[in-house]
Design an enzyme around this catalytic site. Sequence first.
Site, PDB file in Angstrom:
ATOM      1  N   ASP A   1      68.136  44.948  35.037  1.00 16.31           N
ATOM      2  CA  ASP A   1      69.375  44.263  34.657  1.00 16.31           C
ATOM      3  C   ASP A   1      69.440  42.942  35.409  1.00 16.31           C
ATOM      4  OD1 ASP A   1      70.366  46.265  32.925  1.00 16.31           O
ATOM      5  OD2 ASP A   1      71.153  47.394  34.624  1.00 16.31           O
TER       6      ASP A   1
ATOM      7  N   ASP B   1      71.187  45.313  26.441  1.00 15.01           N
ATOM      8  CA  ASP B   1      72.566  45.797  26.487  1.00 15.01           C
ATOM      9  C   ASP B   1      73.491  44.930  25.641  1.00 15.01           C
ATOM     10  OD1 ASP B   1      71.669  47.729  28.292  1.00 15.01           O
ATOM     11  OD2 ASP B   1      72.212  46.520  30.034  1.00 15.01           O
TER      12      ASP B   1
END
Length: 168
Positions: free
Chosen positions: A125, A143
């Site tokens: 991330d 995402d």
Amino acid sequence: MKKVILLLGTLLSIDMFSKYLTYWYVPKMLWMHSTYPYGGFGIFEDFLGGISLSINHVQNKGAAWGLFAQYTQQLFWLRAFVVLALLLYTCLFVRASTQKFFFLLIIGGALGNILDYFFYGLVIDMVHVNLWGYTFPLFNFADICITLGIGFLCLLAALEKKRCPVTQ
């Protein structure tokens, strides 16, 4: 079918490239960095009086927000099953091109996070947003695709004018 492969390939390429760059060139985020850019690279700070965006490196072994991090194997199989089910559903039952596009956004994002498991053993991330003092959990391009796909499918469903007849 060519459009499907092209779209999925494009989404996966952007996702995997951004994660590769993050993994190799952005230092891992240390939680002791409590001020912008939190040990990463700043994009902008105090936009509209309190929005900050930076690129940081966080490794997530779990699902969203690191949930179920101790169940990486089970999460992999659950993700793989969901992607396969969505792919079959999209190919067999979804006719509208707009809906198909949004389902493919979800599938492409999920595939991107599954591929992370093979390459890194976890999910990378990197996008860090701070909204007026609230630090939002870090996320990645995959995402974003999943969130946009789900959000627009919900919007389409809400705007759909067809209603099921009420039986009396």
